[in-house]
Design a protein around this motif. Sequence first.
Motif, PDB file in Angstrom:
ATOM      1  N   ALA A  92     -48.083  -5.671 -27.871  1.00  0.00           N
ATOM      2  CA  ALA A  92     -48.474  -5.962 -29.258  1.00  0.00           C
ATOM      3  C   ALA A  92     -47.290  -5.901 -30.205  1.00  0.00           C
ATOM      4  CB  ALA A  92     -49.553  -4.974 -29.711  1.00  0.00           C
ATOM      5  N   CYS A  93     -46.064  -5.750 -29.660  1.00  0.00           N
ATOM      6  CA  CYS A  93     -44.869  -5.764 -30.502  1.00  0.00           C
ATOM      7  C   CYS A  93     -44.406  -7.201 -30.710  1.00  0.00           C
ATOM      8  CB  CYS A  93     -43.743  -4.955 -29.851  1.00  0.00           C
ATOM      9  SG  CYS A  93     -44.043  -3.173 -29.817  1.00  0.00           S
ATOM     10  N   LEU A  94     -43.756  -7.419 -31.830  1.00  0.00           N
ATOM     11  CA  LEU A  94     -43.267  -8.757 -32.155  1.00  0.00           C
ATOM     12  C   LEU A  94     -41.843  -8.657 -32.679  1.00  0.00           C
ATOM     13  CD1 LEU A  94     -43.974 -11.792 -32.509  1.00  0.00           C
ATOM     14  CD2 LEU A  94     -44.709 -11.239 -34.834  1.00  0.00           C
ATOM     15  N   PRO A  95     -40.904  -9.417 -32.113  1.00  0.00           N
ATOM     16  CA  PRO A  95     -39.543  -9.416 -32.669  1.00  0.00           C
ATOM     17  C   PRO A  95     -39.530 -10.089 -34.034  1.00  0.00           C
ATOM     18  CG  PRO A  95     -39.754 -11.064 -30.931  1.00  0.00           C
ATOM     19  CD  PRO A  95     -41.028 -10.279 -30.930  1.00  0.00           C
ATOM     20  N   LEU A  96     -38.842  -9.468 -34.979  1.00  0.00           N
ATOM     21  CA  LEU A  96     -38.794  -9.994 -36.345  1.00  0.00           C
ATOM     22  C   LEU A  96     -37.482 -10.721 -36.639  1.00  0.00           C
ATOM     23  CD1 LEU A  96     -40.289  -6.961 -38.325  1.00  0.00           C
ATOM     24  CD2 LEU A  96     -41.490  -8.861 -37.220  1.00  0.00           C
ATOM     25  N   ARG A  97     -36.506 -10.583 -35.746  1.00  0.00           N
ATOM     26  CA  ARG A  97     -35.205 -11.215 -35.955  1.00  0.00           C
ATOM     27  C   ARG A  97     -34.741 -11.858 -34.655  1.00  0.00           C
ATOM     28  NH1 ARG A  97     -32.067  -6.376 -39.014  1.00  0.00           N
ATOM     29  NH2 ARG A  97     -30.297  -7.786 -38.769  1.00  0.00           N
ATOM     30  N   PRO A  98     -33.791 -12.758 -34.706  1.00  0.00           N
ATOM     31  CA  PRO A  98     -33.346 -13.435 -33.476  1.00  0.00           C
ATOM     32  C   PRO A  98     -32.853 -12.436 -32.439  1.00  0.00           C
ATOM     33  CG  PRO A  98     -32.478 -14.527 -35.428  1.00  0.00           C
ATOM     34  CD  PRO A  98     -33.110 -13.265 -35.903  1.00  0.00           C
ATOM     35  N   ALA A  99     -33.118 -12.735 -31.171  1.00  0.00           N
ATOM     36  CA  ALA A  99     -32.684 -11.845 -30.093  1.00  0.00           C
ATOM     37  C   ALA A  99     -31.167 -11.723 -30.058  1.00  0.00           C
ATOM     38  CB  ALA A  99     -33.214 -12.370 -28.756  1.00  0.00           C
ATOM     39  N   ALA A 100     -30.462 -12.842 -30.305  1.00  0.00           N
ATOM     40  CA  ALA A 100     -28.994 -12.797 -30.279  1.00  0.00           C
ATOM     41  C   ALA A 100     -28.453 -11.840 -31.326  1.00  0.00           C
ATOM     42  CB  ALA A 100     -28.439 -14.210 -30.509  1.00  0.00           C
ATOM     43  N   GLU A 101     -29.120 -11.759 -32.461  1.00  0.00           N
ATOM     44  CA  GLU A 101     -28.672 -10.848 -33.519  1.00  0.00           C
ATOM     45  C   GLU A 101     -28.821  -9.398 -33.084  1.00  0.00           C
ATOM     46  OE1 GLU A 101     -30.043  -9.998 -38.097  1.00  0.00           O
ATOM     47  OE2 GLU A 101     -30.056 -12.087 -37.393  1.00  0.00           O
ATOM     48  N   MET A 102     -29.932  -9.092 -32.386  1.00  0.00           N
ATOM     49  CA  MET A 102     -30.136  -7.731 -31.903  1.00  0.00           C
ATOM     50  C   MET A 102     -29.142  -7.398 -30.793  1.00  0.00           C
ATOM     51  SD  MET A 102     -33.671  -5.990 -30.559  1.00  0.00           S
ATOM     52  CE  MET A 102     -33.730  -4.270 -30.045  1.00  0.00           C
ATOM     53  N   ILE A 103     -28.847  -8.373 -29.919  1.00  0.00           N
ATOM     54  CA  ILE A 103     -27.877  -8.153 -28.839  1.00  0.00           C
ATOM     55  C   ILE A 103     -26.508  -7.821 -29.415  1.00  0.00           C
ATOM     56  CG2 ILE A 103     -26.653  -9.287 -26.958  1.00  0.00           C
ATOM     57  CD1 ILE A 103     -29.235 -10.906 -26.442  1.00  0.00           C
ATOM     58  N   ASP A 104     -26.068  -8.579 -30.391  1.00  0.00           N
ATOM     59  CA  ASP A 104     -24.754  -8.334 -31.007  1.00  0.00           C
ATOM     60  C   ASP A 104     -24.731  -6.985 -31.716  1.00  0.00           C
ATOM     61  OD1 ASP A 104     -23.968 -10.788 -30.073  1.00  0.00           O
ATOM     62  OD2 ASP A 104     -24.305 -11.840 -31.968  1.00  0.00           O
ATOM     63  N   TRP A 105     -25.820  -6.664 -32.374  1.00  0.00           N
ATOM     64  CA  TRP A 105     -25.895  -5.404 -33.124  1.00  0.00           C
ATOM     65  C   TRP A 105     -25.785  -4.208 -32.185  1.00  0.00           C
ATOM     66  CZ3 TRP A 105     -29.069  -1.102 -33.908  1.00  0.00           C
ATOM     67  CH2 TRP A 105     -28.914  -0.444 -35.133  1.00  0.00           C
ATOM     68  N   LEU A 106     -26.484  -4.275 -31.042  1.00  0.00           N
ATOM     69  CA  LEU A 106     -26.420  -3.174 -30.071  1.00  0.00           C
ATOM     70  C   LEU A 106     -25.072  -3.130 -29.364  1.00  0.00           C
ATOM     71  CD1 LEU A 106     -30.007  -3.381 -28.530  1.00  0.00           C
ATOM     72  CD2 LEU A 106     -29.106  -1.577 -30.015  1.00  0.00           C
ATOM     73  N   ALA A 107     -24.480  -4.302 -29.114  1.00  0.00           N
ATOM     74  CA  ALA A 107     -23.176  -4.326 -28.452  1.00  0.00           C
ATOM     75  C   ALA A 107     -22.114  -3.625 -29.291  1.00  0.00           C
ATOM     76  CB  ALA A 107     -22.765  -5.770 -28.167  1.00  0.00           C
ATOM     77  N   ALA A 108     -22.266  -3.704 -30.593  1.00  0.00           N
ATOM     78  CA  ALA A 108     -21.320  -3.025 -31.486  1.00  0.00           C
ATOM     79  C   ALA A 108     -21.582  -1.531 -31.560  1.00  0.00           C
ATOM     80  CB  ALA A 108     -21.396  -3.644 -32.878  1.00  0.00           C
ATOM     81  N   ARG A 109     -22.642  -1.069 -30.917  1.00  0.00           N
ATOM     82  CA  ARG A 109     -23.008   0.352 -30.938  1.00  0.00           C
ATOM     83  C   ARG A 109     -23.196   0.858 -29.516  1.00  0.00           C
ATOM     84  NH1 ARG A 109     -24.356  -2.439 -35.165  1.00  0.00           N
ATOM     85  NH2 ARG A 109     -24.380  -1.511 -37.263  1.00  0.00           N
ATOM     86  N   GLU A 110     -22.219   0.595 -28.692  1.00  0.00           N
ATOM     87  CA  GLU A 110     -22.270   0.974 -27.291  1.00  0.00           C
ATOM     88  C   GLU A 110     -22.400   2.500 -27.157  1.00  0.00           C
ATOM     89  OE1 GLU A 110     -19.559   0.539 -23.228  1.00  0.00           O
ATOM     90  OE2 GLU A 110     -18.896  -0.342 -25.140  1.00  0.00           O
ATOM     91  N   GLY A 111     -23.338   2.893 -26.320  1.00  0.00           N
ATOM     92  CA  GLY A 111     -23.532   4.314 -26.061  1.00  0.00           C
ATOM     93  C   GLY A 111     -24.388   5.044 -27.078  1.00  0.00           C
ATOM     94  N   VAL A 112     -24.851   4.346 -28.119  1.00  0.00           N
ATOM     95  CA  VAL A 112     -25.695   4.982 -29.139  1.00  0.00           C
ATOM     96  C   VAL A 112     -27.164   4.839 -28.727  1.00  0.00           C
ATOM     97  CG1 VAL A 112     -26.346   5.049 -31.566  1.00  0.00           C
ATOM     98  CG2 VAL A 112     -23.998   4.448 -30.911  1.00  0.00           C
ATOM     99  N   ASP A 113     -27.913   5.927 -28.838  1.00  0.00           N
ATOM    100  CA  ASP A 113     -29.345   5.927 -28.501  1.00  0.00           C
ATOM    101  C   ASP A 113     -30.163   5.921 -29.780  1.00  0.00           C
ATOM    102  OD1 ASP A 113     -29.229   6.287 -25.518  1.00  0.00           O
ATOM    103  OD2 ASP A 113     -28.085   8.052 -26.162  1.00  0.00           O
ATOM    104  N   PHE A 114     -31.134   5.013 -29.841  1.00  0.00           N
ATOM    105  CA  PHE A 114     -32.010   4.903 -31.007  1.00  0.00           C
ATOM    106  C   PHE A 114     -33.403   5.361 -30.585  1.00  0.00           C
ATOM    107  CE2 PHE A 114     -28.624   1.820 -31.386  1.00  0.00           C
ATOM    108  CZ  PHE A 114     -28.152   2.053 -32.674  1.00  0.00           C
TER     109      PHE A 114
END
Length: 554
Positions: A92-114
């Motif tokens: 029932a979850c829905l992505p609100l932003r492009p997947a590529a944007e989330m991939i880049d955002w997480l790549a810039a935060r390597e090793g960070v846990d959310f």
Amino acid sequence: MLCHTALERAAAVARFWADAGCPVVIHLDRAAPEAEAEAMRAALAHLPHLRFSPRHRCAWGSWSLVQATQEAAALLLRDFPGVGHVCLTSGACLPLRPAAEMIDWLAAREGVDFIESVAVEDVVWTVGGLSQERFTRWFPFDWRRQRWLFDRAVDLQRRLGLQREVPRPLQPHLGSQWWCLSRTTLEAILSDPKRKRYERYFRQVWIPDEAYFQTLVRQHARRIESRALTLVKFDGNGRPHLFYDDHLQLLRRSDCFLARKIWPQADRLYDYFLSDQPARAAPVNPQPGRIHRHFSRAERQRREGRAGLYMQSRFPHGHVPQGKTAAPYSVLCGFAELHPGFDRWLSDVARLRVHGHLYDPRRVMFSGGARVYNGALSDSAALRDYNPRMFLTNLIWNTRGERQCLQYGPADAVDGALEWFMATDPNAHIAVIAGAWAVPLFQRGADAGDLRDELAMLQKREQAFLWALRSPHVRARVRIWSLAEYLDTPQAAMAEVLAEIAPRAAAAPPPPMIALDGFGAFLARARDIGLPLVELADYPHTEAPARPVRKARE
């Protein structure tokens, strides 16, 4: 992805991630119909980066949810060694932003846990359930299906002082079930040498899916940001809010990566967010604070109601701070009795809507003699008297933006049902000429002795009203003159009323007053037949004509 219903929608979301190059592992609840599960597998069979994990029957708040998550995460880490972060979502979850944007955002935060991970002793948002006790009691019964047995088991353990020990070195933490963990941290949790021991312990924790990863991440993570990337909001009963089509703009403004829980029939939401339209917006950091403020206001309104709005679903508390009515209004007592045509004069001077006696026993005296007023309010006295308070609140609500003025007095058909309500309403402005109610009786030309019962009744009603207006709990803006005080300086008193009702209105002399010749004698006669005059005691009495004094009634 943990999926159990609306599998067509879940398949569309899984396809969105897979098309963007994200490996996806889906856990299908064993309770999902086999035909729907097969249809989902067939629809996604062509995607090379998609897997299905072993199926479990996942009850709400049960260990099976953690087990399904462990197995799906282990499969993803094994088959896709290039994955840097793993995000847990539901069907029932829905992505609100492009997947590529989330991939880049997480790549810039390597090793960070959310992951939302809050020490249990600091949790203040647990609704209708256990907090610290969920880690120290045994829970052999299902909270939803066996609620009575669940409660009795907890009560018995409390009486007997039975407690479980938390395995060392764990410190219990709670948080949202939906997290995004780095590969390093997730592998450390799944390969922890004490995993079997921890699992035995957490199988008896109440709602372990909100505690297992949230607690163990504190043992293995290098850097934690205690927040979820999935927007989840809960109502006052602890249930997740559903997002519908009319929440489209709200979700767009949230700038979050994902949202839960989406109504399966929200076609506009799925069509918009699974398209390329969100990619046209500039990349920004998630700003959930915007939507948090919106939901905080909504939750506060749910608890307190909306000022002046009374309806089945939201009924304000008796003493909410923002007021019992929706807008300021004025209640004028005694002015129309002394000044014929007062309502018309005030309407012209202040340029406001001025009503007559809305609670007249015969009918509602709306401004201009209207039979039906804003919001289809009828002038029927019977309808009005069914609930006098709601009649007033409906009138003020239906005329928001235009100040309402109404005449009021002890002769109105309220009988104590409205006075305290108005006296404790911060929106009310009440101006009273005490004792003016006796003037219409004097104008009848009848002897005071013949009107004694009516005089006594009206005076008693006025005293009850004035008692409420003089209470230390009054919140209305109140001004009271005795009749004698008002007659000394009528122009100053009228200017004071105008300053409150219409501060910008030009000063104007009050309308002509009726002749009061003989009124003092009328009051003296009432006094002589045994009626004590309270608010009229300071009115100058003249010598009453010699009349035989009637005997006091037995």
